[in-house]
Enzyme design. Structure first.
Site, mmCIF file in Angstrom:
data_model
loop_
_atom_site.group_PDB
_atom_site.id
_atom_site.type_symbol
_atom_site.label_atom_id
_atom_site.label_comp_id
_atom_site.label_asym_id
_atom_site.label_seq_id
_atom_site.Cartn_x
_atom_site.Cartn_y
_atom_site.Cartn_z
ATOM 1 C CD GLU A 194 -2.905 -0.222 0.242
ATOM 2 O OE1 GLU A 194 -3.701 0.424 0.083
ATOM 3 O OE2 GLU A 194 -3.417 -1.747 -0.994
ATOM 4 C CB SER A 205 -48.471 -36.376 27.935
ATOM 5 O OG SER A 205 -49.693 -36.987 27.157
#
Length: 818
Positions: free
Chosen positions: A182, A462
């Site tokens: 860069e 149940s």
């Protein structure tokens, strides 16, 4: 005349020069003033700038200890969750190796809630799925704790980052590579690089298009912090001026570090990925310090354009860009010829796109947020960078997710249902601690949509029946496991005049049936009659003590499951029964600290005795018979017969909901299966949820042997009518409360044996002590799974017994008070 003309001309030039000098001076003043303005703006912004970081969430750390059971698959799943890499010989943090059944793992340094743990190496052997010969350096530690897996961040969206410090990257190629690619003259220029501009101009001229930029890293940092990305001459001028000022006030190390944390490297919906720290996790599920050169090359390459080089959407472009960066690394001497050849030949190696979510465990994280809301504001959770340490067990979560998806596909195929028609939810809880090990809210576990584990209120069928039978067993003078209940048709008039007339699943009546068998077979008629005898309020009170706080209908249909509960609430109810009647508040959060591990707040175990241990043991025994003789018996075809599993299936009308909730001595698991549109599935609890529950429990560790009954329980031989057999042979052994008075079977009266019975009461304690000793030996025989430490578990249980009915306070540091 000529002289006059020359004088006038000279005077004109002097005037023009004077004007230009004044204009230059004015320009210099304006520029200086503007520079002062920019300088103030820059310093105010940078000196007061604070990253807004979402809370970081971590799983519970895996603790290795001698004697702990750990299957190789589960161990390696934990390593995967940590992002540890398998190598030939683990010599760097974040690596593990295996030779035969001897493991070597190099732990990363980590900040735990209770302090920092340095990087360290441990070796151990797995023998018969048990950890042995644990060593770390010259020590033989009692335990070796790995770092906790990062499992996501809270409250997604917006900007996200995981800041890195330059000091942490001293051994990494990231900094040198970033500079080489860069801004090659970064260490020499003063914010703006004329050579860089000239080099970019020449490259662009030769290419006939813009292929290179002349901006320095300093200029890019200024752009990222202060400006948008729309190109303009005025922005470039400001960038250059502020870059010079930035270099004047701050050193190169600070500038490079800030750039590493500010550069945009990806997007996921509304979530922006900033900085190399988060990008490393996002693309590779690795900390940035663990990246290899080809991975660093890809991330550095993305700085040029993360959308254009997106490795999932444009893998060819990304690969070409990565290789360009590798060439630069080679040119600058960062890698040698052999490394260049090796890394150019490697694939991109990014994780699957589906696995890079900000929150890969959305169901679990939703509960984490709920638990934190009373103590932290939304803004703190979104921006304060808190570290949240949780109870999630990654290897167990993986088992639950995989099992749910596989079993739902199998059910749909076997029953010729529409593909993806079924949905499901799973909650797993540690019985003793109340820690939530796993939560799955969708068959697509990474999907952050409707969380069925926490939000789907469905009738439980149940599953609620154990509360009815527990309410009866709390009255030992009137009810016991062998009490005969009438299973015949009944009609009950409701307050509105309607007639309620429940039927059994098999549409038959069964006459007089022992209480335990009514529970095991899930007979509706007998259960309804028992509930009516006890009263609705008695059953509601029992449900409250089991941990249910939801609204409950005050009608007899409650006894058969008319209540609507979430899987999470069901897990809390069954945890109480699994834990001998001690209700522990379920929790997902262990501790929270500030970003640097300071300001600790611990979330401790909160428990109270809500059911006496005698009826709690009896209902547990009844639920064990569900697994042996009743609706859950198919599970033992795949589970070890030596483990005391207990549980209950649940089915609602037309098979809309298929439930199974059950537990081993250590773990409670709840499974729900159904459709989101609430239409029928044709599944019962036993044909839908039970196979999922069974497959999960099969892969986890559990204690073998019987659960030792508490003091106050005696085991007697009784006839099928519940009569004491005494000196007669036959019958079956059943546990009873010592307060229960049983009639002797005809011809089986004790007679002179009464004296023996009197003595037996004295020796019961010795007998129970022997049972407990046998249980201790049994506990060390475990099945493979995610790990139990028998010795530590015993110590923990002893401490928890002393804390009965105690609620431990939450300590909230001053700094985090709202």
């Amino acid at each position: 005349m000529a002289k006059t003309r020359r004088g006038k001309k000279s005077s004109l030039w002097r005037g023009l020069l004077k004007f230009l000098v004044w204009m230059a001076a004015l320009g210099a003043v304006v520029v200086a003033a503007y520079m002062v303005f920019l300088d103030i703006k820059l310093r105010e912004r940078l000196d007061s700038r604070k990253y807004e970081l979402p809370a970081r969430v971590f799983a519970r750390p895996l603790e290795l200890a001698n004697g702990r059971v750990m299957h190789p698959d589960a161990l390696e799943a934990e390593f995967d969750a940590l992002g540890y890499k398998r190598v030939d010989l683990a010599d760097d943090p974040g690596e593990w190796s295996r030779e035969g059944m001897t493991y070597r793992v190099y732990r990363r340094a980590f900040v735990h809630a209770d302090g920092k743990a340095p990087a360290a190496v441990a070796t151990f052997t797995l023998r018969n799925d048990e950890i042995r010969n644990l060593k770390s350096g010259a020590d033989n530690p009692r335990e070796f704790r790995l770092d906790a897996a990062f499992i996501g961040s809270l409250l997604g969206g917006g900007d996200d980052r995981s800041p890195v410090r330059l000091s942490e990257l001293s051994d990494s190629l990231l900094g040198p590579t970033l500079i080489a690619v860069e801004d090659r003259y970064f260490v020499h220029h003063f914010g703006v690089s004329p050579r860089g501009i000239a080099r970019a101009f020449r490259a662009n001229l030769e290419a006939g298009e813009v292929v290179q930029g002349g901006s320095t890293i300093t200029q890019q940092l200024v752009k990222n912090i202060f400006f948008d990305h729309k190109p303009s001459l005025w922005r470039k001028i400001n960038e250059a001026l502020m870059a010079v000022l930035l270099e004047f006030h701050y050193d190169k190390g600070y500038i490079l570090q800030e750039y590493m944390n500010e550069v945009w490297l990806g997007q996921q919906g509304s979530r922006a990925i900033y900085g190399f720290g988060l990008a490393s996790q996002f693309y590779f599920q690795q900390p940035v310090t663990a990246l290899e050169p080809h991975q660093i090359a890809l991330l550095v390459g993305l700085a040029k354009g993360a959308s254009y080089y997106n490795p999932w959407r444009h893998p060819k472009r990304a690969l070409e860009r990565r290789n360009v960066v590798l060439d630069v690394m080679h040119e600058q001497g960062l890698i040698d010829d052999a490394q260049l050849k090796k890394y150019r030949a490697m694939p991109l190696g990014v994780v699957a796109a589906a696995g890079v979510g900000q929150n890969p465990y959305p169901a679990f994280s939703e509960r984490v947020v709920q638990e934190l809301e009373p103590y932290y504001s939304y803004e703190e959770l979104r921006t304060a960078g808190l570290r949240v340490y949780t109870t999630l067990a990654p290897s167990v979560q993986r088992i639950a997710e995989r099992t749910l998806e596989q079993q739902l596909e199998k059910i749909e195929k076997d029953r010729q249902l529409q593909e993806k028609a079924l949905q499901g939810a799973i909650v797993l809880v540690d019985n003793a601690t109340g820690e939530v090990l796993t939560m799955v809210g969708d068959r697509r576990p990474r999907y952050p949509g409707f969380n069925r584990a926490l939000e789907a209120r469905r009738q439980v069928g149940s599953l609620i029946k154990p509360a009815v039978f527990l309410a009866a067993l709390e009255q030992p003078r009137f009810y016991n496991l062998m009490t005969l209940l009438q299973d015949t048709e009944l009609e009950e008039q409701m307050p509105n005049g309607d007639i309620w007339s429940p039927a059994n699943f098999d549409k038959r009546s069964h006459g007089m049936v022992p209480l335990y068998l009514v529970l095991a077979k899930s007979y509706n008629q007998a259960t309804a009659r028992l509930g009516i005898e006890l009263g609705v309020e008695s059953v509601v009170n029992t449900l409250r003590r089991l941990g249910i706080s939801a609204d409950l209908p005050r009608v007899p249909a409650l006894f058969l499951g008319a209540a609507e509960l979430t899987p999470f609430e069901v897990a809390g109810m069954y945890q109480t029964m699994a834990n001998g009647g001690e209700h522990v508040q379920l929790r997902t959060v262990l501790a929270v600290t500030g970003p640097d591990g300071d300001d600790l707040q611990s979330f401790r175990r909160r428990a109270k005795r809500s059911v006496d241990d005698v009826p709690a043991y009896l209902i547990r025994y009844g639920l064990e018979q569900v697994m042996r003789e009743g609706t859950g018996r198919n599970a033992y075809r795949r589970l070890p017969n030596s483990i005391a599993f207990a549980g209950k299936s649940g089915t609602t009308n037309n098979g809309r909901d298929s439930w199974f909730s059950g537990f081993s001595p250590d773990t409670t698991a709840v499974v729900w299966i159904g459709r989101d549109d609430n239409t029928g599935t044709g599944l019962t609890g036993s044909t839908g949820a039970l196979p999922v529950w069974t497959e999960i429990m099969r892969q986890l560790p559990h204690r073998h042997g019987r659960v030792v009954p508490p003091r106050g329980v005696e085991v007697l031989r009784v006839s099928d009518k519940g009569e004491r057999m005494g000196r007669c042979s036959g019958g079956r052994e059943m546990p009873f409360s010592i307060e229960t008075e049983l009639r002797a079977a005809p011809g089986c009266e004790q007679g002179r044996d009464n004296l023996r019975g009197w003595f037996r009461g004295w020796f019961d304690r010795d007998s129970q002590q022997q049972q407990r000793e046998q249980q201790r030996r049994d506990s060390e025989r475990m099945t493979p799974g995610w790990g139990i430490d028998p010795q530590r578990e015993r110590q923990q249980r002893e401490q928890e017994e002393r804390r009965d009915d105690e609620e431990e306070p939450l300590s909230l540091p001053q700094g985090w008070r709202r």
